[in-house]
Design a protein around this motif. Sequence first.
Motif, PDB file in Angstrom:
ATOM      1  N   PRO A 113     -42.606 -31.319 -41.353  1.00  0.00           N
ATOM      2  CA  PRO A 113     -42.503 -30.764 -42.684  1.00  0.00           C
ATOM      3  C   PRO A 113     -41.478 -31.595 -43.437  1.00  0.00           C
ATOM      4  O   PRO A 113     -40.747 -32.678 -42.958  1.00  0.00           O
ATOM      5  N   VAL A 157     -36.411 -29.482 -43.784  1.00  0.00           N
ATOM      6  CA  VAL A 157     -36.028 -28.535 -43.091  1.00  0.00           C
ATOM      7  C   VAL A 157     -34.528 -28.110 -42.943  1.00  0.00           C
ATOM      8  O   VAL A 157     -33.494 -28.956 -43.315  1.00  0.00           O
ATOM      9  N   HIS A 167     -38.822 -24.574 -42.692  1.00  0.00           N
ATOM     10  CA  HIS A 167     -39.520 -25.593 -42.860  1.00  0.00           C
ATOM     11  C   HIS A 167     -40.618 -25.537 -44.180  1.00  0.00           C
ATOM     12  O   HIS A 167     -41.014 -24.440 -44.455  1.00  0.00           O
TER      13      HIS A 167
END
Length: 468
Positions: free
Chosen positions: A225, A228, A288
């Motif tokens: 991602p 985070v 995420h």
Amino acid sequence: MTDQTPLRRNAKGIATALDVMRQQFGDRVQTGAALRAQHAHTTTWLETQPPDAVFFPRETAEVQEVLRICSAYGMPLVPFGTGTSLEGHVNAPLGGLSLDFAEMNKVLAVHPEDMDCVVQPGITRKALNEELRATGLFFPVDPGADASIGGMAATRASGTNAVRYGTMRDAVIAVEAVTADGRVMRTAQRARKTSAGYDLTRLLVGSEGTLAVITELTLRLHGIPEAVAAATCSFPTVAEACNAVIETIQYGVPVARIEFLDVVSIRGINAYSGLSLPEAPLLLLEFHGSEAGVAEQSETFGEIAAEHGALAFDWTADAEARSAMWQARHDAYWAMKSLRPGADVFVTDVCVPVSKLAEAVTASAEKAKAEGFIAPTVGHVGDGNFHVALLIDPEDPAARARAEAYVGWLNDLAISLGGTCTGEHGIGQGKAKYLGRELGQTSLDMMSAIKQAMDPDNILNPGKLFQA
């Protein structure tokens, strides 16, 4: 119906099979007492039952040859990953051979454009993600321990990321395995979906080494991602913390992780990991997505938590702080154990529908208190799964008996609420007597028939799954 072959040790067959193996593989067939004891290691209350020998295969062809020998002479074989399972999966109640996949630990192929990879079973999840880092992809299933991928597939593991990314059931696309008589089978190709015949992949994922020996896995990957963030949020009661989880899931907030820790577990984690988390029921969360998405998820959860009386809500995108927090969570077993040095730890897990989570966790805590147990509780509560650890004096048989009774009570409670006696530990030896209660005799008979068809001589991890 249970295991087809009575659980009797085949001493003569084992001795003959090991002689044949030594002729072929020499001193690679290892019989040292310390190594054998290590391969019966179980980090829980079950008695260790060592194999007669340990062998480290280097390729699928060697696994085939070993299984042909085992089949010919009736020697039991127990697949071994890293030994982190909690229900006696790697015990060898009839002796035989422990097949340790530590040397079959390679990434065989990565297909970034398809977001999948092919690996050998001995690679651990941390080693796999190190290999994948440069591709921008990662493998999300995280049971806490640095378990082998093959072992995770065999026990259908899940863990902290399951609420968003699913479990090993969702992560495994295809499996190569060796049957009890030494043939190689493949359950699927790399396509993301298939309607070709029985779903043999799902049959082997979760079969706990009782049907075939996994030698290769094709895994679904995900993009790392962009952003985070991690958060901690404490609540006045266990029920309020659980109800906040329920509402978060029902509201559709795409959290990656939601972990619950009770007061007792936090006390142990603070001391063991040098943290200063508030000693109140606590949720650990991770979000995420894009930077804007992560901020929005955090804000939405904060609003939900406030409605449930949250005492404190803090979140951070700092990588070092996040890492320290999750490492402390992964070390929870040892932190719990430190609360009573020298104690045996009865660890059990159950999973219930998320709507029943508050009821189940509250009841389990009240029961433990009534029984006088130190019983820290943690859980992957985003999918209704939680773990209770009972700290027991190993010299007190009465306490041990009460602990076993508590575990049975908790399993029955989960089943009565529409849940399961195990969300991720698997059945192994420790939960075998609860499988029939959960699924019924007809389902148990069907499983036994499949076992009979695939392993008629009962040499693959005997004494597991079915009540002996």
